[in-house]
Design a protein around this motif. Structure first.
Motif, PDB file in Angstrom:
ATOM      1  N   ILE B 165     -42.477  -0.216 110.222  1.00  0.00           N
ATOM      2  CA  ILE B 165     -41.420  -0.947 109.460  1.00  0.00           C
ATOM      3  C   ILE B 165     -42.057  -0.251 107.893  1.00  0.00           C
ATOM      4  N   ALA B 166     -43.378  -0.385 107.751  1.00  0.00           N
ATOM      5  CA  ALA B 166     -43.728   0.183 106.377  1.00  0.00           C
ATOM      6  C   ALA B 166     -42.754   2.073 106.105  1.00  0.00           C
ATOM      7  N   ALA B 167     -42.431   2.536 106.611  1.00  0.00           N
ATOM      8  CA  ALA B 167     -41.418   3.585 105.985  1.00  0.00           C
ATOM      9  C   ALA B 167     -39.769   3.146 105.900  1.00  0.00           C
ATOM     10  N   TRP B 168     -39.826   1.881 107.333  1.00  0.00           N
ATOM     11  CA  TRP B 168     -38.367   1.451 106.635  1.00  0.00           C
ATOM     12  C   TRP B 168     -38.381   0.524 105.630  1.00  0.00           C
ATOM     13  N   ILE B 169     -39.597   0.356 104.651  1.00  0.00           N
ATOM     14  CA  ILE B 169     -39.139  -0.636 103.305  1.00  0.00           C
ATOM     15  C   ILE B 169     -38.851   0.061 102.841  1.00  0.00           C
ATOM     16  N   ASN B 170     -39.587   1.320 102.471  1.00  0.00           N
ATOM     17  CA  ASN B 170     -39.257   2.068 101.470  1.00  0.00           C
ATOM     18  C   ASN B 170     -37.883   3.232 101.798  1.00  0.00           C
ATOM     19  N   ASN B 171     -36.898   2.821 102.749  1.00  0.00           N
ATOM     20  CA  ASN B 171     -36.160   3.936 103.134  1.00  0.00           C
ATOM     21  C   ASN B 171     -36.683   5.299 104.055  1.00  0.00           C
ATOM     22  N   ASN B 172     -38.090   5.407 103.927  1.00  0.00           N
ATOM     23  CA  ASN B 172     -38.522   6.805 104.158  1.00  0.00           C
ATOM     24  C   ASN B 172     -39.028   7.510 103.840  1.00  0.00           C
ATOM     25  N   GLU B 173     -38.906   6.928 102.266  1.00  0.00           N
ATOM     26  CA  GLU B 173     -38.837   7.958 100.738  1.00  0.00           C
ATOM     27  C   GLU B 173     -40.245   7.396 100.719  1.00  0.00           C
ATOM     28  N   LEU B 174     -40.580   8.638 100.165  1.00  0.00           N
ATOM     29  CA  LEU B 174     -42.292   8.007  99.544  1.00  0.00           C
ATOM     30  C   LEU B 174     -42.370   8.396  97.986  1.00  0.00           C
TER      31      LEU B 174
END
Lengths: 363, 365
Positions: B165-174
């Motif tokens: 979910i955490a990755a999905w919130i930022n579209n897997n960007e850092l």
């Protein structure tokens, strides 16, 4: 999906009023698994019709099945063992180092695996059963220890080149009559790996053990209620110890099966395997409170998780996060359904008891 | 005779101290401190230096223990409450920290992953992440209190899904935040030589102390943890109290997520707060709290958290590889847990009695 689950549950409940909690939860799992498989066949094309698709699921998850069996045993007695994943990594690393750096034999590697499992089982079992320390803390330390030890044994991951082992790893057991014809029109045999046979034998043996032996049945008694088990004359401490011991040995076997499938030693092997094992046990109808559980259910629990992953990847949702989210939502649905069913059954039992009592007073 | 009385008094004082719950973490701290003093007396040296921006900053092993222990200490507060009320642990805190950190970065950065300036005030980002983390806490709490699922299993759901979910919130960007004020929350504010996370941890501790002092939360949580049925018969609502403890843990998670993100200004979904759930549970256990619920002592848990950080720093000083660290930690934990097990303690007490009895007999004859 949730609705089908609920319907299935409702149907089962009416049909099988007298069935035990264990069997009820297990049958739900099996039915949902079959429904999902049918859904996959009709919704996602003929790939799922091939027997090999099913066998691949088994091949990839043989180790997890063994680990989940160990987890189920411990969970039935009301404990938990989260050191299984670390143990797997340690076993595969030690075997790999023994085979390649010390040019050992495959038999020796198997003995090492069993020895590691046995050692973990003995120590953790002693601490939990006889010193009465919380299993979560003990096995948590076990997990930390195993993961740390793996990097101490060898830091870098590497593939094993040992000839005898590679031969064993590539042994395929061909199942006649289940093969399929590929795009070029060549007939390919369906096969399973040795690990699958090991896993199936273990599942069968443990099923019989839990169902038909005195020790196996005392597992349920200890998990259900320690006090009453003690009053029934069961040696609670020894039973608990035995559960952890068996779990440890199964961890060793599972570790070696994992090693046979992966063919390499690495500190990052089987990351999160303990959580997958817990999840599959729960999906298969084992309850963490103890006293309820079934090996066959666990088997289907592992397969359900594997099937979900297959469906997700073949439905084109191949971003990394989808697997996590679908696994979690599946677990969530199963848990909620389980808790609702158990709560309703409790209520039904209560209301069924009351009239009987009243009758008894009248007569 | 006089010496006999004296020893008896001494032992009674000693046993009284040993029986105190907070004894375990304090003893562990003292042992670690002595060990470090023997190995390397310069371990305790604290120096005042300047960081890259020229701000004064204290550095030294003790400072880094207190600084890096803050996250664990804050988590230990929430984890103690959850453990006490629901007789189980929340294993999803690491994943939830990833989510809240991801939310903070998402709000601060907006749609651009490398913004020139912040897209929203820091306080707004923090509040949003608090809400999100509390919502996830409420999700766990609802599963535990309403559906009566065992806590470890219920939180296993978020544990599996959280980092995804955490990755999905930022579209897997850092996303990377380079705003100075935001980063100051993770390091130091100009002019104050002590790291900001320390202040945040102290603030959290004061808040929870006030809550414990002026509300009935402590009593309610303990009674629910000790016996749920009895507390319901006494007019409490066990489900609500369990739910509240999970929401409080959610709040702690949001604060920790904020610190974690502020330290580095970016996030790595699979690494951030890895294994912190295990450390937090260990902190609770080291604090002498029963993992089976009931009575609890938050100060002891917080001390336990610092003990774990102390241990980690000590091991790093001994040049243990970071990957091999868990093995040593595990050995220490097992020794501590064995020593604190009631059965072992009884055995030790009996052993000492036996030792003393012949001595007494010898002196009387």
């Amino acid at each position: 999906m949730p609705q089908t689950d609920m319907n299935v549950g409702a149907k089962r409940r009416r049909l099988l009023g007298g069935i035990s909690d264990t069997n009820l939860l297990m049958s739900i799992t099996i039915i949902v698994f079959i429904i999902m498989y049918l859904f996959a066949i009709f919704g996602l094309g003929a790939g799922f019709l091939k027997a090999q698709t099913f066998f691949n699921m088994l091949n990839a998850n043989a180790a997890l099945i063994i680990l989940a069996c160990g987890m189920t045993l411990v969970m039935i007695t009301g404990g938990i063992d989260i050191s299984l994943g670390g143990m797997t990594a340690l076993v595969s690393m030690c075997s790999a180092v023994y085979l390649d750096h010390h040019s050992g034999s495959v038999f020796g590697a198997i003995m090492i695996s069993l020895g590691i499992g046995l050692a973990f089982g003995l120590i953790q079992g002693f601490l939990v059963a006889y010193l009465d320390i919380q299993p979560f803390i003990v096995t948590l330390a076990g997990m930390f220890f195993a993961r740390g030890m793996t990097t101490i044994v060898n830091t870098n991951p590497f593939n094993v080149q040992n000839e005898a082992f590679v031969k064993l790893k590539e042994t395929r057991i061909i199942i006649p009559g289940m093969g399929s014809v590929n795009k070029r029109g060549v007939y390919i045999d369906a096969y399973i790996e040795i690990g699958v046979i090991v896993a199936l034998v273990i599942v069968a043996a443990l099923f019989l053990f839990l169902k038909w032996t005195k020790t196996g049945r005392s597992f349920y008694a200890v998990g259900g209620n320690k006090q009453s088990a003690l009053m029934l004359g069961i040696n609670v401490k020894r039973t608990t110890f035995l559960a952890y011991l068996m779990c440890g040995i199964l961890g060793g076997i599972g570790g070696f099966v994992y090693f046979m499938h992966a063919g390499s030693g690495s500190a990052s092997h089987a990351t999160g395997a303990e959580m997958n094992a817990i999840a599959s046990s729960i999906i298969g109808g084992t309850m963490l409170t103890g006293g309820v559980g079934n090996i066959i259910g666990t088997f289907f629990g592992v397969l359900s998780l594997a099937l979900i992953q297959n469906i997700v990847s073949s439905a084109g949702l191949d971003e990394a996060w989808w697997t996590g989210i679908t696994n979690a939502s599946m677990l969530c649905i199963f848990l909620v359904v389980q808790s609702i069913i158990i709560a309703r059954r409790k209520k039904a039992n209560l209301s069924a008891d009351k009239p009987a009592e009243a009758k008894g007073v009248k007569t | 005779m006089a010496s006999d009385v004296k020893t008896a008094q001494k032992t009674s004082i000693l046993t009284a101290i040993i029986r105190k719950q907070i004894f375990i973490p304090i003893a562990a701290l003292i042992i670690l401190a002595i060990f470090n003093f023997i190995v390397d007396p310069s371990f305790f040296k604290i120096t005042l230096g300047h960081n890259n921006d020229g701000n004064p900053i204290l550095s030294g092993n003790l400072i880094s223990i207190i600084d890096y222990g803050s996250e664990l200490a804050i988590l230990a507060i929430g984890m103690t409450l959850v453990t006490a009320s629901s007789r189980g642990q929340d294993i999803s805190v690491g994943a939830a920290i990833a989510i809240s950190g991801s939310v903070i970065l998402r709000v601060l950065c907006g749609t651009n992953s490398r913004p020139e300036s912040l897209q929203a005030p820091i306080i707004v980002a923090f509040l949003v992440s608090c809400l999100v983390a509390m919502a996830f806490g409420a999700f766990n709490g609802a599963l535990v209190s309403i559906f009566k699922i065992q806590p470890m299993v219920a939180t296993l759901i978020l544990f599996t899904a959280g980092r995804s979910i955490a990755a999905w919130i930022n579209n897997n960007e850092l996303p990377v935040v380079s705003d100075k004020t935001f980063l100051n929350f993770g390091t130091v504010f100009p002019g104050i030589p002590v790291q900001t996370p320390v202040f945040i941890a102290v603030l959290c501790f004061i808040v929870i102390w006030l809550v414990m002092k002026f509300t009935n939360l402590r009593l309610y949580v303990q009674s629910v943890g000790i016996n749920e049925k009895t507390s319901r018969l006494n007019g409490l609502n066990p489900a609500l109290i369990k739910f509240v403890t999970y929401v409080i843990l959610g709040l702690c998670v949001a604060v920790v997520g904020f610190i974690k993100v502020a330290r580095i200004g970016t996030i790595n979904y699979s690494v951030i707060a890895k294994d912190i759930e295990m450390d937090a549970i260990l902190a609770v256990a080291l604090g002498g709290n029963s993992l089976g619920g009931g009575k609890f002592n938050i100060s002891a848990s917080v001390l336990g958290a610092y003990v774990i950080q102390f241990l980690t720093t000590t091991l790093y000083k001994l040049q243990v590889q970071s990957d091999a660290l868990p093995a040593y930690k595990a050995v220490v934990v097992i020794v501590l847990v064995i020593l604190s097990a009631p059965i072992v303690r009884e055995k030790i007490a009996a052993f000492f009695k036996k030792l003393r009895a012949p001595a007494k007999a010898g002196s009387s004859t």
